[in-house]
Design an enzyme around this catalytic site. Structure first.
Site, PDB file in Angstrom:
ATOM      1  N   HIS A  22     -65.171 -65.891  64.191  1.00  0.00           N
ATOM      2  CA  HIS A  22     -66.035 -64.838  63.656  1.00  0.00           C
ATOM      3  C   HIS A  22     -65.455 -64.304  62.347  1.00  0.00           C
ATOM      4  O   HIS A  22     -64.431 -64.814  61.868  1.00  0.00           O
ATOM      5  CB  HIS A  22     -66.282 -63.731  64.689  1.00  0.00           C
ATOM      6  CG  HIS A  22     -65.036 -63.049  65.174  1.00  0.00           C
ATOM      7  ND1 HIS A  22     -64.195 -62.345  64.354  1.00  0.00           N
ATOM      8  CD2 HIS A  22     -64.484 -62.968  66.418  1.00  0.00           C
ATOM      9  CE1 HIS A  22     -63.199 -61.851  65.042  1.00  0.00           C
ATOM     10  NE2 HIS A  22     -63.331 -62.218  66.303  1.00  0.00           N
ATOM     11  N   HIS A  25     -61.682 -63.572  61.858  1.00  0.00           N
ATOM     12  CA  HIS A  25     -60.824 -64.737  61.583  1.00  0.00           C
ATOM     13  C   HIS A  25     -60.990 -65.187  60.133  1.00  0.00           C
ATOM     14  O   HIS A  25     -60.027 -65.571  59.469  1.00  0.00           O
ATOM     15  CB  HIS A  25     -61.194 -65.887  62.526  1.00  0.00           C
ATOM     16  CG  HIS A  25     -61.123 -65.513  63.974  1.00  0.00           C
ATOM     17  ND1 HIS A  25     -62.193 -65.612  64.829  1.00  0.00           N
ATOM     18  CD2 HIS A  25     -60.110 -64.996  64.710  1.00  0.00           C
ATOM     19  CE1 HIS A  25     -61.839 -65.196  66.030  1.00  0.00           C
ATOM     20  NE2 HIS A  25     -60.583 -64.804  65.989  1.00  0.00           N
ATOM     21  N   CYS A 132     -53.288 -58.253  80.507  1.00  0.00           N
ATOM     22  CA  CYS A 132     -54.596 -58.331  79.837  1.00  0.00           C
ATOM     23  C   CYS A 132     -54.781 -59.764  79.357  1.00  0.00           C
ATOM     24  O   CYS A 132     -54.012 -60.238  78.507  1.00  0.00           O
ATOM     25  CB  CYS A 132     -54.659 -57.364  78.655  1.00  0.00           C
ATOM     26  SG  CYS A 132     -56.133 -57.648  77.648  1.00  0.00           S
ATOM     27  N   CYS A 135     -55.408 -60.120  75.508  1.00  0.00           N
ATOM     28  CA  CYS A 135     -54.206 -60.119  74.657  1.00  0.00           C
ATOM     29  C   CYS A 135     -53.234 -61.221  75.064  1.00  0.00           C
ATOM     30  O   CYS A 135     -52.303 -61.522  74.325  1.00  0.00           O
ATOM     31  CB  CYS A 135     -53.428 -58.820  74.780  1.00  0.00           C
ATOM     32  SG  CYS A 135     -54.235 -57.363  74.195  1.00  0.00           S
ATOM     33  N   CYS A 149     -57.332 -51.923  78.390  1.00  0.00           N
ATOM     34  CA  CYS A 149     -56.563 -52.303  77.196  1.00  0.00           C
ATOM     35  C   CYS A 149     -57.208 -51.691  75.960  1.00  0.00           C
ATOM     36  O   CYS A 149     -58.439 -51.666  75.854  1.00  0.00           O
ATOM     37  CB  CYS A 149     -56.567 -53.827  77.094  1.00  0.00           C
ATOM     38  SG  CYS A 149     -56.023 -54.442  75.506  1.00  0.00           S
ATOM     39  N   HIS A 152     -59.080 -54.630  74.309  1.00  0.00           N
ATOM     40  CA  HIS A 152     -60.091 -55.342  75.106  1.00  0.00           C
ATOM     41  C   HIS A 152     -60.598 -54.450  76.231  1.00  0.00           C
ATOM     42  O   HIS A 152     -60.345 -54.729  77.409  1.00  0.00           O
ATOM     43  CB  HIS A 152     -59.499 -56.645  75.672  1.00  0.00           C
ATOM     44  CG  HIS A 152     -58.946 -57.543  74.608  1.00  0.00           C
ATOM     45  ND1 HIS A 152     -57.625 -57.552  74.239  1.00  0.00           N
ATOM     46  CD2 HIS A 152     -59.565 -58.446  73.810  1.00  0.00           C
ATOM     47  CE1 HIS A 152     -57.440 -58.416  73.260  1.00  0.00           C
ATOM     48  NE2 HIS A 152     -58.597 -58.979  72.982  1.00  0.00           N
ATOM     49  N   LYS A 298     -66.836 -51.682  67.240  1.00  0.00           N
ATOM     50  CA  LYS A 298     -65.939 -52.816  67.406  1.00  0.00           C
ATOM     51  C   LYS A 298     -66.800 -54.073  67.586  1.00  0.00           C
ATOM     52  O   LYS A 298     -67.846 -54.023  68.221  1.00  0.00           O
ATOM     53  CB  LYS A 298     -65.116 -52.556  68.670  1.00  0.00           C
ATOM     54  CG  LYS A 298     -63.930 -53.448  68.828  1.00  0.00           C
ATOM     55  CD  LYS A 298     -63.157 -53.005  70.056  1.00  0.00           C
ATOM     56  CE  LYS A 298     -62.548 -54.156  70.801  1.00  0.00           C
ATOM     57  NZ  LYS A 298     -61.916 -55.217  70.149  1.00  0.00           N
ATOM     58  N   LYS A 301     -68.738 -59.333  72.040  1.00  0.00           N
ATOM     59  CA  LYS A 301     -69.805 -60.152  72.602  1.00  0.00           C
ATOM     60  C   LYS A 301     -70.817 -59.286  73.319  1.00  0.00           C
ATOM     61  O   LYS A 301     -72.023 -59.447  73.164  1.00  0.00           O
ATOM     62  CB  LYS A 301     -69.196 -61.142  73.592  1.00  0.00           C
ATOM     63  CG  LYS A 301     -69.338 -62.556  73.150  1.00  0.00           C
ATOM     64  CD  LYS A 301     -68.921 -63.475  74.256  1.00  0.00           C
ATOM     65  CE  LYS A 301     -69.245 -64.895  73.847  1.00  0.00           C
ATOM     66  NZ  LYS A 301     -68.721 -65.867  74.761  1.00  0.00           N
TER      67      LYS A 301
HETATM   68  O1  ME8 Z   1     -54.265 -63.217  68.452  1.00  0.00           O
HETATM   69  N1  ME8 Z   1     -60.610 -57.227  61.728  1.00  0.00           N
HETATM   70  O2  ME8 Z   1     -55.650 -65.035  68.059  1.00  0.00           O
HETATM   71  P1  ME8 Z   1     -57.072 -64.327  67.823  1.00  0.00           P
HETATM   72  C1  ME8 Z   1     -59.656 -57.892  61.050  1.00  0.00           C
HETATM   73  N2  ME8 Z   1     -53.861 -66.661  69.062  1.00  0.00           N
HETATM   74  N3  ME8 Z   1     -59.069 -59.035  61.480  1.00  0.00           N
HETATM   75  C2  ME8 Z   1     -59.478 -59.554  62.631  1.00  0.00           C
HETATM   76  C3  ME8 Z   1     -60.494 -58.914  63.396  1.00  0.00           C
HETATM   77  C4  ME8 Z   1     -61.075 -57.706  62.888  1.00  0.00           C
HETATM   78  N4  ME8 Z   1     -62.039 -57.057  63.519  1.00  0.00           N
HETATM   79  N5  ME8 Z   1     -60.684 -59.656  64.504  1.00  0.00           N
HETATM   80  C5  ME8 Z   1     -59.837 -60.711  64.450  1.00  0.00           C
HETATM   81  C6  ME8 Z   1     -54.490 -64.422  68.429  1.00  0.00           C
HETATM   82  N6  ME8 Z   1     -59.107 -60.659  63.314  1.00  0.00           N
HETATM   83  C7  ME8 Z   1     -53.357 -65.404  68.689  1.00  0.00           C
HETATM   84  C8  ME8 Z   1     -52.490 -65.496  67.446  1.00  0.00           C
HETATM   85  S1  ME8 Z   1     -50.401 -66.464  66.088  1.00  0.00           S
HETATM   86  C9  ME8 Z   1     -48.932 -67.139  66.449  1.00  0.00           C
HETATM   87  C10 ME8 Z   1     -51.272 -66.363  67.595  1.00  0.00           C
HETATM   88  C11 ME8 Z   1     -58.090 -61.671  62.900  1.00  0.00           C
HETATM   89  O3  ME8 Z   1     -58.061 -65.438  67.805  1.00  0.00           O
HETATM   90  C12 ME8 Z   1     -56.747 -61.035  62.628  1.00  0.00           C
HETATM   91  O4  ME8 Z   1     -56.006 -61.903  61.822  1.00  0.00           O
HETATM   92  O5  ME8 Z   1     -57.270 -63.209  68.760  1.00  0.00           O
HETATM   93  C13 ME8 Z   1     -56.136 -60.965  64.016  1.00  0.00           C
HETATM   94  O6  ME8 Z   1     -54.742 -60.742  63.995  1.00  0.00           O
HETATM   95  C14 ME8 Z   1     -56.498 -62.359  64.514  1.00  0.00           C
HETATM   96  O7  ME8 Z   1     -57.847 -62.558  64.005  1.00  0.00           O
HETATM   97  C15 ME8 Z   1     -56.477 -62.498  66.028  1.00  0.00           C
HETATM   98  O8  ME8 Z   1     -56.960 -63.779  66.327  1.00  0.00           O
END
Ligand code: ME8
Length: 473
Positions: A22, A25, A132, A135, A149, A152, A298, A301
């Site tokens: 989304h 990312h 959680c 997370c 959480c 979440h 926020k 889904k």
């Molecule tokens: O945490 N605003 O993956 P994830 C800004 N797999 N950035 C956002 C956001 C938002 N509303 N939502 C998501 C994980 N992001 C782990 C990481 S790394 C070794 C492992 C971005 O798919 C932001 O970069 O939940 C956040 O830190 C990341 O997506 C979380 O991605």
């Protein structure tokens, strides 16, 4: 400059493949792309390494695969491919795409943990806590509000008691504290560093690094009844990448790890502790940006307000999507975005801003049959752009380019070139072409396609007014 200081290694988080990508990312990945492109222009392509990828193990992914009636491997293959497709559509210039299910990584993780185990940094113990799945971690008290959480609220917390292997995080956290104080590595923005320091000073518990009930993971080398905790597996991607891809070892340590504040703790403390324990040099900068909401809510889904970046790209194109996301709120802080605001911004800053300026200058050149054989090529950045990029403020850097655009537009109005006689007009147009080529060069990391289009238009011998580069919406 020695070879080390001249390399630049930038990473995004590796994203979970429990669902499609989304705009959250996309946001972090766009920022990483900007830094990568910026440094490639300064240091040369061969001295930059931009890594992104997907985090594919753990219960969160396994549960999602099950709900889609697919094997975890098939499911992760599909979603991981969605990410690669998105980055192609968004014109993201990553050098390698990492997948934690790569067998070469699995082997490195096992060897890494075996070394920690052999050195006595891992022990077995019972743990009970609230987990959680969103997370993928046990929550501490400050992460639970109203029995849920903070990140979440719709994911039910699970009380779990397990016999796991623990890493001596507490011991290493003191060493990490020293490194932060010595500024060997930095957490940015500074207020996030303060948060981490106070959390460490508040006391740290050791961390469980294995799970007994999760089969979708890398088996522990000394006890195959347990798999490696997904966060340890994931963090090590940054290290594995320099080992498994050719000619990437010279990039260690990472110059810049980008992420949002939700996962700073793992990056700022757990990651460094794991590295220090195996005597590996620490990354230079950990930057945690803010979280954005959509129309004040926020993204989730259940609210049905998740924005697929592909929709934005279809509507506006990749460059405009990048611009709209990065210029909507200040990098480092929380913010809010909305599709309506995007439309307004597209029209004011892109269609009427840079789009109109390019058309205006090109038309002046075309109607006066300007001979553009003597322009000087521009291949560097304006001082303001450099200043802001050095301060890790890409949004300010882009603002400074829009200031150049606004000033230029105003100057054309003041100059009234259409009233000038031929010789004076030639000199004026020559300076205009110079100015617009500076803007094109500055834009390269931010709006690469637009930068290229503008450079091509204003490097022609006979400049022609192009079709609108950002048609009004
Ligand atoms: O945490 N605003 O993956 P994830 C800004 N797999 N950035 C956002 C956001 C938002 N509303 N939502 C998501 C994980 N992001 C782990 C990481 S790394 C070794 C492992 C971005 O798919 C932001 O970069 O939940 C956040 O830190 C990341 O997506 C979380 O991605």
């Amino acid at each position: 400059m020695n070879e080390k200081s001249s390399t630049f290694y930038v990473t995004t988080p590796i994203y979970y493949v429990n669902d499609k990508p989304h705009i959250g990312h996309a946001y972090t990945t766009i920022i990483a792309d900007i830094f990568a492109r910026y440094h490639r222009k300064i240091k040369g392509k061969e001295n930059v390494f931009f890594l992104t990828g997907t985090d594919e193990h753990g219960s969160k992914v396994a549960e999602s695969a099950k709900s889609h009636n697919l094997s975890p491997q098939k499911f992760t293959d599909n979603i991981s491919e969605e990410y690669r497709k998105l980055w192609k559509n968004l014109d993201i210039s990553y050098d390698e795409f990492f997948r934690t299910t790569d067998w070469r990584h699995e082997k490195i993780v096992q060897d890494y943990l075996q070394q920690l185990y052999d050195n006595g940094y891992i022990y077995k113990a019972k743990y009970k806590g609230l987990y959680c799945v969103g997370c993928e971690k046990f929550l501490s008290f400050d992460e639970i509000i109203n029995d849920a959480c903070i990140y979440h609220p719709n994911t039910a917390l699970v009380e779990q008691e397990e016999e796991n292997y623990f890493f001596k995080l507490k011991d290493f956290s003191l060493l990490v504290l020293d490194e932060i104080k010595k500024q060997s590595y930095k957490i940015l923005p500074p207020e996030r560093e303060k948060e981490i320091l106070s959390k460490i000073n508040g006391g740290i518990n050791d961390i469980s690094i294995s799970r007994s009930g999760v089969s979708w993971g890398i088996p522990l080398p000394w006890d195959s009844s347990q798999t490696v905790y997904v966060w340890v597996d994931a963090l090590l991607n940054y290290y594995s990448a320099t080992k498994i891809y050719p000619n990437r070892e010279k990039f260690w340590p990472p110059s810049l790890h980008l992420m949002a504040k939700d996962i700073l703790w793992f990056h700022a403390l757990v990651w460094e502790s794991l590295l220090l324990a195996n005597k590996i040099e620490l990354p230079k900068i950990i930057f945690a940006h803010g979280f954005f909401t959509i129309n004040g809510q926020k993204m989730s889904k259940s609210l049905g307000n998740i924005i697929d970046p592909n929709t934005l790209i279809e509507e506006y194109g990749s460059d405009a999507t990048k611009y709209l996301l990065i210029s909507s709120f200040s990098f480092g802080n929380d913010g809010d975005i909305s599709l309506e605001k995007f439309k307004g911004k597209y029209n004011s800053d892109l269609a009427n801003g840079i789009g109109n300026l390019v058309a205006r200058v090109a038309k002046l050149c075309e109607t006066s049959n300007f001979d553009n054989t003597n322009n000087t090529p521009v291949n560097n950045f304006s001082a303001e752009v450099v200043k802001w990029m050095n301060q890790y403020k890409p949004d300010e850097a882009i603002k400074s380019i829009w200031k150049l655009i606004a000033d230029f537009d105003r100057d054309i109005g003041d100059d009234k070139p259409w009233k000038l006689e031929s010789d004076k007009l030639k000199i004026k147009l020559h300076s205009y072409v110079g100015r617009i080529l500076i803007i094109a060069s500055d834009l390269e990391p931010f709006l690469p396609k637009t930068s290229d289009i503008i450079s091509k238009i204003f490097n022609q011998k006979k400049i022609r007014k192009p079709d609108s580069i950002f048609p009004r919406k």
